[in-house]
Motif scaffolding. Structure first.
Motif, PDB file in Angstrom:
ATOM      1  N   LEU A  44       0.923  -1.119  -0.071  1.00 28.06           N
ATOM      2  CA  LEU A  44      -0.207  -0.215  -0.049  1.00 28.06           C
ATOM      3  C   LEU A  44       0.842   1.225  -0.190  1.00 28.06           C
ATOM      4  CD1 LEU A  44      -2.811  -0.788   2.628  1.00 28.06           C
ATOM      5  CD2 LEU A  44      -2.986  -0.910   0.347  1.00 28.06           C
ATOM      6  N   PHE A  45       2.142   1.120   0.747  1.00 31.31           N
ATOM      7  CA  PHE A  45       2.972   2.424   0.846  1.00 31.31           C
ATOM      8  C   PHE A  45       3.674   2.506  -0.392  1.00 31.31           C
ATOM      9  CE2 PHE A  45       6.630   4.449   2.436  1.00 31.31           C
ATOM     10  CZ  PHE A  45       6.043   5.586   2.915  1.00 31.31           C
ATOM     11  N   LEU A  46       4.104   1.397  -0.902  1.00 29.96           N
ATOM     12  CA  LEU A  46       5.021   1.615  -2.065  1.00 29.96           C
ATOM     13  C   LEU A  46       4.179   1.729  -3.506  1.00 29.96           C
ATOM     14  CD1 LEU A  46       7.746  -0.953  -1.349  1.00 29.96           C
ATOM     15  CD2 LEU A  46       7.790   1.732  -1.188  1.00 29.96           C
ATOM     16  N   GLY A  47       3.018   1.047  -3.535  1.00 29.00           N
ATOM     17  CA  GLY A  47       2.150   1.348  -4.671  1.00 29.00           C
ATOM     18  C   GLY A  47       1.891   0.039  -5.480  1.00 29.00           C
ATOM     19  N   HIS A  48       2.116  -0.953  -4.918  1.00 31.86           N
ATOM     20  CA  HIS A  48       1.881  -2.330  -5.962  1.00 31.86           C
ATOM     21  C   HIS A  48       0.389  -2.638  -5.590  1.00 31.86           C
ATOM     22  CE1 HIS A  48       3.300  -5.405  -8.590  1.00 31.86           C
ATOM     23  NE2 HIS A  48       2.546  -6.112  -7.861  1.00 31.86           N
ATOM     24  N   ILE A  49      -0.415  -1.766  -6.114  1.00 33.91           N
ATOM     25  CA  ILE A  49      -1.783  -1.934  -5.942  1.00 33.91           C
ATOM     26  C   ILE A  49      -2.719  -1.350  -7.162  1.00 33.91           C
ATOM     27  CG2 ILE A  49      -2.021  -1.956  -3.550  1.00 33.91           C
ATOM     28  CD1 ILE A  49      -2.650   1.142  -3.527  1.00 33.91           C
ATOM     29  N   GLY A  50      -4.008  -1.779  -7.450  1.00 32.58           N
ATOM     30  CA  GLY A  50      -4.679  -1.376  -8.370  1.00 32.58           C
ATOM     31  C   GLY A  50      -5.470   0.144  -8.074  1.00 32.58           C
ATOM     32  N   GLY A  51      -5.753   0.788  -8.905  1.00 30.41           N
ATOM     33  CA  GLY A  51      -6.301   2.222  -8.574  1.00 30.41           C
ATOM     34  C   GLY A  51      -6.038   3.080  -9.848  1.00 30.41           C
ATOM     35  N   SER A  52      -6.383   4.484  -9.291  1.00 33.04           N
ATOM     36  CA  SER A  52      -6.118   5.455 -10.271  1.00 33.04           C
ATOM     37  C   SER A  52      -4.703   5.835 -10.235  1.00 33.04           C
ATOM     38  CB  SER A  52      -6.642   6.679  -9.833  1.00 33.04           C
ATOM     39  OG  SER A  52      -8.219   6.641  -9.853  1.00 33.04           O
ATOM     40  N   LEU A  53      -4.097   6.492 -11.349  1.00 28.49           N
ATOM     41  CA  LEU A  53      -2.549   6.750 -11.408  1.00 28.49           C
ATOM     42  C   LEU A  53      -2.081   7.351 -10.521  1.00 28.49           C
ATOM     43  CD1 LEU A  53      -2.451   8.009 -15.414  1.00 28.49           C
ATOM     44  CD2 LEU A  53      -2.191   5.667 -14.403  1.00 28.49           C
ATOM     45  N   GLY A  54      -2.739   8.429  -9.752  1.00 29.37           N
ATOM     46  CA  GLY A  54      -2.344   9.069  -8.752  1.00 29.37           C
ATOM     47  C   GLY A  54      -2.629   8.548  -7.411  1.00 29.37           C
ATOM     48  N   GLU A  55      -3.176   7.477  -7.181  1.00 28.56           N
ATOM     49  CA  GLU A  55      -3.317   7.004  -5.734  1.00 28.56           C
ATOM     50  C   GLU A  55      -2.614   5.511  -5.413  1.00 28.56           C
ATOM     51  OE1 GLU A  55      -7.480   4.227  -6.178  1.00 28.56           O
ATOM     52  OE2 GLU A  55      -7.407   6.397  -6.173  1.00 28.56           O
ATOM     53  N   ILE A  56      -1.804   5.359  -6.335  1.00 24.87           N
ATOM     54  CA  ILE A  56      -1.041   4.156  -6.190  1.00 24.87           C
ATOM     55  C   ILE A  56       0.366   4.012  -5.117  1.00 24.87           C
ATOM     56  CG2 ILE A  56      -2.113   3.115  -7.932  1.00 24.87           C
ATOM     57  CD1 ILE A  56       0.759   3.461  -9.379  1.00 24.87           C
ATOM     58  N   SER A  57       0.718   5.107  -5.087  1.00 25.21           N
ATOM     59  CA  SER A  57       2.027   4.976  -4.403  1.00 25.21           C
ATOM     60  C   SER A  57       2.252   6.337  -3.188  1.00 25.21           C
ATOM     61  CB  SER A  57       3.126   5.403  -5.209  1.00 25.21           C
ATOM     62  OG  SER A  57       4.547   5.389  -4.663  1.00 25.21           O
ATOM     63  N   ALA A  58       1.731   5.743  -2.194  1.00 25.60           N
ATOM     64  CA  ALA A  58       1.873   6.978  -1.215  1.00 25.60           C
ATOM     65  C   ALA A  58       3.226   7.484  -0.839  1.00 25.60           C
ATOM     66  CB  ALA A  58       1.420   6.292   0.428  1.00 25.60           C
ATOM     67  N   VAL A  59       4.401   6.777  -1.003  1.00 20.74           N
ATOM     68  CA  VAL A  59       5.575   7.260  -0.733  1.00 20.74           C
ATOM     69  C   VAL A  59       5.979   8.306  -1.847  1.00 20.74           C
ATOM     70  CG1 VAL A  59       6.915   5.427  -2.084  1.00 20.74           C
ATOM     71  CG2 VAL A  59       7.983   6.755  -0.575  1.00 20.74           C
ATOM     72  N   ALA A  60       5.373   8.063  -2.979  1.00 23.92           N
ATOM     73  CA  ALA A  60       5.802   9.084  -4.332  1.00 23.92           C
ATOM     74  C   ALA A  60       4.984  10.287  -3.954  1.00 23.92           C
ATOM     75  CB  ALA A  60       5.403   8.482  -5.730  1.00 23.92           C
ATOM     76  N   LEU A  61       3.878  10.248  -3.431  1.00 20.64           N
ATOM     77  CA  LEU A  61       3.054  11.449  -3.197  1.00 20.64           C
ATOM     78  C   LEU A  61       3.610  12.171  -2.076  1.00 20.64           C
ATOM     79  CD1 LEU A  61      -0.551  10.011  -3.725  1.00 20.64           C
ATOM     80  CD2 LEU A  61       0.534  11.684  -5.256  1.00 20.64           C
TER      81      LEU A  61
END
Length: 337
Positions: free
Chosen positions: A186-203
């Motif tokens: 969830l934190f790194l982003g290996h999940i399905g979703g919109s382009l801007g909601e998949i990587s908490a660390v990047a945001l």
């Protein structure tokens, strides 16, 4: 001979300008854009490019031929709208739907109010909600992340969607949790979703830049995320068999994107610190209400738009006291006495 310029408030006391602020936000969104490319491949970049180009084209045409003003694409506001709109849709969205969303975002939510700085609602979110209502199947077909240059043929549900569907079918939260990504993914982003909601660390990396450059303050993000954490934490403590832990809510969906990049929009959010706290609290409450008891698994877009509508009222309630007003009132009382 010195030249004095007389102007009305608010007065600028630093070297910030609209273009500097906008392009700094674009730079802050770059880590999330690179993360979307890593997980969804070329389709993520292509869709973002289509959104940006179409938003810029619509803004140019409307400002030049409808509003009869000088087009100001150099300020970067249309670019931000395009990126944020792309960040709120799945990477497999057909290009023509993306163009239609750009038309609504710029034409309806921005130009119809008079252009930059006059819109009541966040343009990207208006475009996103319009597409969600108009094309629900396309807007909820989530490609499975699989690394660079992969095919978007496979689709799956988002973590919030898995949770909502499982609870609707009467499954236990323990069994649903086994199908959910762990906190690391969830934190790194290996999940399905919109382009801007998949990587908490990047945001969060991008949000750090906004704080360092003093583009945003802590009030809205802290109030928003804190309200969601406290509200969902209480529900989780009361009945952990029915409500999932608050960390899951913080790391999933568009919450981090919304809290740092959309709820903090300078035009559509309150001007005072007190107003920002009220605004962030309202966003958090509405988000949790929709996620837990609403018809949609996600509530960030609707929450921010509803609080956008409340911003003028919040500004009026939290209006600072005018300089000298206390002295004037005191003198008035003395004279009457």
């Amino acid at each position: 001979m010195a030249l004095f310029t007389v102007s009305g408030s608010p007065h600028i006391h630093n070297n910030q300008s609209v273009p500097k602020i906008m392009w700094t936000v674009v730079l802050a969104l770059t880590p999330a854009l690179l993360a979307s490319f890593y997980f969804f491949g070329w389709s993520a970049l292509l869709l973002t490019m289509i959104a940006v180009v179409s938003c810029c084209a619509v803004e140019y045409l409307l400002t030049k031929f409808l509003l009869k003003t000088q087009p100001s694409l150099h300020d970067g506001s249309a670019v931000i709208t395009g990126i944020l709109l792309a960040f709120n849709v799945p990477s497999g969205l057909p290009w023509w739907i993306m163009v239609l969303g750009s038309l609504v975002a710029i034409g309806v939510a921005k130009a119809s109010y008079g252009g930059l700085g006059k819109n009541l609602f966040n343009p990207a979110l208006v475009g996103r909600v319009f597409l969600l209502i108009s094309f629900p199947n396309d807007m909820t077909s989530w490609p499975v992340p699989g690394g660079n240059f992969h095919s978007d043929a496979l689709t799956g549900a988002t973590p919030l969607g898995i949770l909502r569907d499982g609870l609707k079918q009467g499954e236990s939260l323990l069994r649903i949790s086994n199908a959910l990504p762990d906190n690391a993914n969830l934190f790194l982003g290996h999940i399905g979703g919109s382009l801007g909601e998949i990587s908490a660390v990047a945001l969060l990396l991008g949000a750090l830049l906004l704080f360092v450059r003093k583009i945003i303050t802590w009030h809205i993000p802290v109030a928003y995320l804190g309200t969601v954490a406290v509200f969902t934490g209480i529900l989780w403590l009361v009945n952990p068999a029915l409500y999932i832990n608050p960390l899951f809510h913080l790391l999933t969906g568009g919450l981090i994107l919304g809290a740092f990049f959309m709820a903090t929009d300078l035009t559509t959010s309150p001007m005072t610190g007190k107003g920002m706290l009220i605004y962030g609290f309202g966003c958090g409450v509405i988000t949790v209400l929709i996620r837990v008891w609403g018809a949609y698994p996600e509530g960030v877009s609707f929450a921010i738009l509803l609080m956008n509508a409340a911003t003028p009222l919040i500004n009026k309630y939290c209006k600072p006291e005018r300089f000298g007003s206390r002295t004037l009132n005191t003198n008035k009382i003395k004279i009457q006495a």
